[in-house]
Design an enzyme around this catalytic site. Structure first.
Site, PDB file in Angstrom:
ATOM      1  CG  HIS A  12      -0.392   0.288   2.520  1.00  0.00           C
ATOM      2  ND1 HIS A  12      -0.077  -0.698   3.431  1.00  0.00           N
ATOM      3  CD2 HIS A  12      -0.039   1.459   3.114  1.00  0.00           C
ATOM      4  CE1 HIS A  12       0.422  -0.147   4.525  1.00  0.00           C
ATOM      5  NE2 HIS A  12       0.458   1.169   4.357  1.00  0.00           N
ATOM      6  CG  ASP A  42       0.122  -4.054   2.726  1.00  0.00           C
ATOM      7  OD1 ASP A  42       0.494  -3.572   1.649  1.00  0.00           O
ATOM      8  OD2 ASP A  42      -0.208  -3.368   3.700  1.00  0.00           O
ATOM      9  CB  SER A 100       3.157   1.766   6.125  1.00  0.00           C
ATOM     10  OG  SER A 100       1.967   1.906   6.842  1.00  0.00           O
TER      11      SER A 100
END
Length: 347
Positions: free
Chosen positions: A102, A132, A206
């Site tokens: 993402h 992911d 992230s």
């Protein structure tokens, strides 16, 4: 509005932070470990060009004529946006960087910045949206990578360190413990088996590193529960063993091809256990249906079988079984331990 308040004071020249306690023993510090690990954690900037949606009225010829607007079609307007995330160098020789899918999803340009100030334009090798994970390549010299640990021995209560680029501030280190393991059912990814930690993870973290006190990578920071928009002590990281399965396939094929058993499964509830005559307290994944001519059908699995282990590792829920199969390549052989008619059997 975010208010930053700086407090200044002038200290005597001789005032320094003590390096020893009252007994002359050295104080514990993570600094020596972080000096080795930090160069392997990178900041990732992505640039995306999007088409700005025009007001539908501007495309209506009657509207344009009424307001005496030019008849020629208005050109599409483009908007270039930038976002920030984190990544980890896992192979310095080949310039392999791992981050979240993402973080780079839809990006036209990806830039990787190192701790020492160098930056490189990265090439996307491939990604796995279901887990992911994404793999990037950079062409740089004298890179530093981080050793990747086996995440299976990680225990609740282990100390961990999260390193990343929160809110685009630059490399930041936070510490905490492993709060829980095997977190599933969050609806964040297709395959979930998260390490939960209270080490501060915020937007921008992230794709960053979750490391143990040896400086080994045990997880890729991915998501938070943030009802107020910031960290509340509930962060999630993808275990390295789960991420590594996707990374290996991406490096080999540029994509991930998952094998399937060909079964429909569900959690073994106390009611189902009683209905199937299974011992009270037994945990596992109940096979509700076996698809015809599937691998499971050919191996002899049946509806009502309860899978309790895969290759000797306990299975406590249907999500665990799905994850265990989802990280395997097509063509791999698995040993399933099942309970059928009250007896344990290996298939």
């Amino acid at each position: 509005m975010l208010w930053l308040v700086a407090l200044f004071f002038q200290a005597p020249a001789y005032a320094t932070w003590p390096l020893q306690d009252g007994n002359g023993e050295p104080l514990p510090s993570l600094a020596p470990m972080l000096e080795k690990v930090n160069p392997a954690v990178v900041n990732i900037s992505t640039y995306t060009t999007r088409t700005v949606q025009q007001n539908p009225l501007l495309r209506d010829p009657f509207f344009r004529r009424f307001f005496n607007m030019p008849e020629q079609q208005m050109p599409e307007q483009k908007r270039r946006t930038q976002s920030a995330g984190s990544g980890v160098i896992i192979d310095a020789k080949n310039g392999t960087v791992v981050t979240n899918h993402h973080v780079i999803d839809g990006a036209d340009e990806i830039t990787v910045a190192l701790e020492d100030g160098r930056s490189y334009t990265a090439t996307l090798v491939g990604s796995d949206p279901d887990v992911d994970v994404a793999v990037l390549k950079i062409d740089g010299k004298d890179l530093v990578d981080i050793p990747v640990a086996d995440s299976d021995p990680v225990r609740v209560g282990d100390f961990v360190v999260a390193i990343g680029n929160p809110f685009g501030l630059g490399q930041t280190v936070t510490t905490g413990i492993v709060s829980a393991l095997g977190r599933t059912g969050l609806g964040i990814e297709g395959y979930e088996n998260f390490i939960q930690t209270d080490a501060s993870i915020n937007p921008g973290n992230s794709g960053g590193a979750l490391v143990n006190l040896k400086g080994e990578l045990v997880g890729i920071n991915t998501a938070i529960i943030a009802p107020a928009g910031g960290n509340v002590g509930i962060g999630f990281a993808i275990p390295t063993n789960m991420a590594q399965a996707s990374i290996t396939q991406i490096l080999e094929h540029g994509e991930v091809k998952r094998g399937q058993l060909g079964v429909i499964i569900q959690d073994l509830t106390p009611e189902l256990a009683e209905a199937f005559g299974i011992e009270n307290g037994q945990r596992g994944a109940l096979i509700a249906e076996v698809q015809e001519n599937s691998a499971a059908d050919k191996a002899g699995l049946k509806s009502g079988d309860v899978v309790v282990a895969v290759d000797g590792k306990d299975i406590l829920s249907s999500a665990q079984l799905r994850n265990a199969v989802g990280v395997r390549k097509i063509g791999e052989t698995l040993k399933l331990t099942i309970v059928r008619d009250g007896k344990t059997k290996v298939i």
